[in-house]
Every structure is written in structure tokens, then in C-alpha cells.
Write a protein that holds these residues in place. Structure first.
Motif, short mmCIF file in Angstrom:
data_model
loop_
_atom_site.label_atom_id
_atom_site.label_comp_id
_atom_site.label_asym_id
_atom_site.label_seq_id
_atom_site.Cartn_x
_atom_site.Cartn_y
_atom_site.Cartn_z
N ASP A 1 0.83 -1.30 -0.02
CA ASP A 1 -0.15 0.03 -0.14
C ASP A 1 0.83 1.36 -0.01
OD1 ASP A 1 -2.33 -1.40 -0.15
OD2 ASP A 1 -2.67 -1.43 2.14
N TYR A 2 1.76 1.20 0.75
CA TYR A 2 2.63 2.50 0.84
C TYR A 2 3.47 2.65 -0.71
CZ TYR A 2 6.58 5.45 2.58
OH TYR A 2 7.48 6.50 2.36
N ILE A 3 4.22 1.57 -1.19
CA ILE A 3 4.84 1.74 -2.29
C ILE A 3 3.71 2.06 -3.36
CG2 ILE A 3 5.97 0.42 -4.12
CD1 ILE A 3 6.89 -1.70 -1.90
N LEU A 4 2.62 1.68 -3.31
CA LEU A 4 1.36 2.18 -4.40
C LEU A 4 1.13 3.36 -4.32
CD1 LEU A 4 -0.70 0.87 -6.51
CD2 LEU A 4 -2.10 0.54 -4.66
N GLY A 5 1.07 3.87 -3.00
CA GLY A 5 0.81 5.37 -2.96
C GLY A 5 2.01 6.26 -3.30
N LYS A 6 2.92 5.76 -3.44
CA LYS A 6 4.25 6.53 -4.07
C LYS A 6 4.16 6.73 -5.50
CE LYS A 6 5.99 7.80 -0.09
NZ LYS A 6 6.20 9.22 0.28
N TYR A 7 3.21 5.72 -6.15
CA TYR A 7 3.37 5.74 -7.64
C TYR A 7 2.56 6.85 -8.25
CZ TYR A 7 2.71 3.98 -12.42
OH TYR A 7 2.76 4.11 -13.79
N VAL A 8 3.45 7.66 -9.17
CA VAL A 8 2.76 8.69 -10.04
C VAL A 8 2.89 8.60 -11.33
CG1 VAL A 8 2.92 10.23 -7.87
CG2 VAL A 8 4.80 9.99 -9.50
N GLY A 9 2.95 7.59 -11.64
CA GLY A 9 3.08 7.54 -13.29
C GLY A 9 1.77 6.98 -13.94
N LEU A 10 1.88 6.96 -15.37
CA LEU A 10 0.49 6.56 -16.14
C LEU A 10 0.00 5.21 -15.62
CD1 LEU A 10 1.58 7.78 -19.68
CD2 LEU A 10 -0.12 8.92 -18.20
N ARG A 11 -1.36 5.42 -15.64
CA ARG A 11 -2.08 4.13 -15.48
C ARG A 11 -2.01 3.11 -16.88
NH1 ARG A 11 -5.27 7.99 -13.36
NH2 ARG A 11 -5.49 7.87 -11.11
N ILE A 12 -2.23 1.78 -16.81
CA ILE A 12 -2.33 0.98 -17.94
C ILE A 12 -3.14 1.49 -19.27
CG2 ILE A 12 -2.42 -1.17 -18.73
CD1 ILE A 12 -1.38 -2.27 -16.11
N LEU A 13 -4.46 1.57 -18.74
CA LEU A 13 -5.42 1.96 -19.74
C LEU A 13 -4.98 3.27 -20.45
CD1 LEU A 13 -8.65 0.89 -18.01
CD2 LEU A 13 -7.33 -0.06 -19.75
N GLU A 14 -4.30 4.31 -19.56
CA GLU A 14 -4.08 5.51 -20.08
C GLU A 14 -2.86 5.41 -21.04
OE1 GLU A 14 -4.78 8.35 -16.39
OE2 GLU A 14 -2.91 7.75 -16.55
N ILE A 15 -1.90 4.50 -20.76
CA ILE A 15 -0.94 4.09 -21.73
C ILE A 15 -1.35 3.58 -22.92
CG2 ILE A 15 1.25 2.36 -22.15
CD1 ILE A 15 1.73 2.73 -19.07
N TRP A 16 -2.65 2.51 -22.80
CA TRP A 16 -3.04 2.17 -23.97
C TRP A 16 -3.80 3.34 -24.81
CZ3 TRP A 16 -2.88 -1.61 -27.24
CH2 TRP A 16 -4.25 -1.99 -28.26
N ARG A 17 -4.51 4.25 -24.06
CA ARG A 17 -5.23 4.97 -24.70
C ARG A 17 -4.33 6.20 -25.34
NH1 ARG A 17 -8.68 8.41 -20.81
NH2 ARG A 17 -9.33 6.23 -20.57
N PHE A 18 -3.28 6.47 -25.14
CA PHE A 18 -2.34 7.37 -25.64
C PHE A 18 -1.10 6.78 -26.20
CE2 PHE A 18 -4.46 9.55 -21.98
CZ PHE A 18 -5.09 10.55 -22.49
N ARG A 19 -1.44 5.39 -26.44
CA ARG A 19 -0.16 4.97 -27.11
C ARG A 19 0.62 5.40 -28.28
NH1 ARG A 19 -4.61 2.21 -28.39
NH2 ARG A 19 -5.15 1.36 -30.50
N LYS A 20 -0.31 6.06 -29.09
CA LYS A 20 0.28 6.87 -30.36
C LYS A 20 0.94 7.84 -30.02
CE LYS A 20 -3.43 5.00 -33.36
NZ LYS A 20 -4.63 5.25 -34.43
N LEU A 21 0.38 8.66 -29.23
CA LEU A 21 1.11 9.94 -28.68
C LEU A 21 2.57 9.53 -27.98
CD1 LEU A 21 -1.53 12.03 -27.39
CD2 LEU A 21 -0.46 12.31 -29.45
#
Length: 224
Positions: free
Chosen positions: A201-221
Motif C-alpha cells: 500500500d505504501y509503495i502503491l501510494g508513491k506511484y505517480v506514473g501513467l495507468r495501464i489504460l492511459e498508456i493504451w489510450r495514448f499509445r500513439k502519442l
């Protein structure tokens, strides 16, 4: 078991509670709730599944354990549909009520609808439906308020998407709640299990990157 302190205090407490008559299933379920919350949080934070927060999918997963998924999903969809239609009808006919009386009216209709399903149990003849207890039904009926609160200000399409994602999260959580190897590990190694959940939970709370669905949505960019 080894010494109770410092490595096994929870394990000894669990054994004492079971010896005192507390059902092991209840203890396992309570131990696994943090895991369910972590799974839902990870699905939101890493994957991008939104759902209706943490409480709704977690509560639904517990309901699925009690009712089995088929009956649980059926009752959930009935409650969601009835509450949504009631809200739409109240808006269409411009019935202006204060929030709490309006929710009381919707819960009245939801309760009557679920009661109608139970009345139809002899015709449906589904064993899980005829054996369902009051507590799962009560939980789902009360969840209607949270569902409607989240629905307010959102389109029907968004509400349907959120409902679908909530069901997916609840089913995934149900899978882990009923997975025997997870139950045994949590019961036999509660200290390591709880510390592992806490660390994740602590490590997860520190993550600030893109989500998997966001990476898929903006894969072309991203590729560009």
C-alpha cells in the motif's frame, strides 16, 4: 507456533479467538479485507479501473461470498436498475423531494423489488436464491444509496461504465476472498501477510506514473 512475541502475536490472537468460539471464516474474511482494498486501489491506481470507490466493490465481493456470484450479480443489477429508473422517473415527473426522503422512497422501491424477486424464488428454483440470508440483501439494498450518490451529475453511459467496472472489481476480489491458498497463508502467516499488504500500500501510494489504460489510450502519442 513459536514464541508469541515478537514474531507471532497475531497468530496467537487468532488461535485464541478460534478457541473461544469465533468462526474461522469470519477471521479469514476480516484478514482478507485489507487485501481486497489493496486490489481495488491497485486496479484504480495502476490499471485505471474506476468503479464506485473502494467500499462498494469490497462490500459486493463479500456479498458474492455469501450469495455466490450469479445470485449476487443478479440482485445487484436489479437494485441498480430499479434505483436508476426510480431516480429518472422522479426527475421526469419533477417530483421535488429533499435528499433523505427521496433516498427513503428509492430504498422503499428497491426493497419491494428485491422482495418480489424472493417471492418468485419458487418459480425460479435457484438453490442459491432460496437459501440467501437477509444480510447480503440488506447490504446491497443499502448500497443503493451510495450508487445513486455517485450517479448524481453523471451520464447514463458513465454510470453503466462505472457499474461494469465495479462488478469486475468485485468479482476479482471475490476470487481472492475464496482462493484457498490465500486464505491459508493469511491465517497461518498473518504477520507477514499484513506487513506485506502494508508495504505494498505504501509503495502503491508513491506511484505517480501513467495507468495501464492511459498508456493504451495514448499509445500513439507515446510512440510518437
Amino acid at each position: 507456533l513459536g514464541p508469541a512475541w515478537p514474531s507471532n502475536p497475531v497468530k496467537y490472537a487468532i488461535r485464541g479467538a478460534i478457541n473461544a468460539g469465533v468462526p474461522a471464516n469470519t477471521i479469514v474474511l476480516l484478514l482478507l479485507l485489507p487485501l481486497v482494498a489493496t486490489i481495488i486501489a491497485a486496479a484504480r491506481h495502476l490499471v485505471g479501473l474506476r468503479g464506485f470507490g473502494i467500499f462498494l466493490p469490497a462490500a459486493l465481493s463479500v456479498v458474492f461470498v455469501a450469495t455466490r456470484p450469479v445470485v449476487g450479480i443478479g440482485l445487484f443489477l436489479i437494485i441498480v436498475t430499479v434505483s436508476t429508473l426510480t431516480r429518472m422517473l422522479l426527475r421526469k415527473f419533477k417530483v421535488k423531494l429533499q435528499y433523505l426522503p427521496r433516498m427513503a422512497l428509492i430504498l422503499w422501491i428497491v426493497s419491494f423489488s428485491v422482495l418480489g424477486v424472493l417471492f418468485a424464488a419458487p418459480v425460479i428454483r435457484h438453490p442459491d436464491l432460496t437459501n440467501v440470508s437477509i444480510f447480503p440483501i440488506l447490504i446491497m439494498a443499502l448500497l443503493a444509496e451510495d450508487f445513486i450518490r455517485v450517479q448524481l451529475g453523471k451520464s447514463i453511459k458513465t454510470a453503466i461504465n462505472l457499474t461494469t467496472e465495479t462488478l469486475i472489481l468485485a468479482l476479482v476480489s471475490y476470487f481472492f476472498l475464496t482462493l484457498k491458498i490465500v486464505q491459508e497463508f493469511a491465517l497461518l502467516n498473518p504477520e507477514w501477510y499484513l506487513l506485506g499488504i502494508l508495504a505494498f500500500d505504501y509503495i502503491l501510494g508513491k506511484y505517480v506514473g501513467l495507468r495501464i489504460l492511459e498508456i493504451w489510450r495514448f499509445r500513439k502519442l507515446i510512440k510518437a
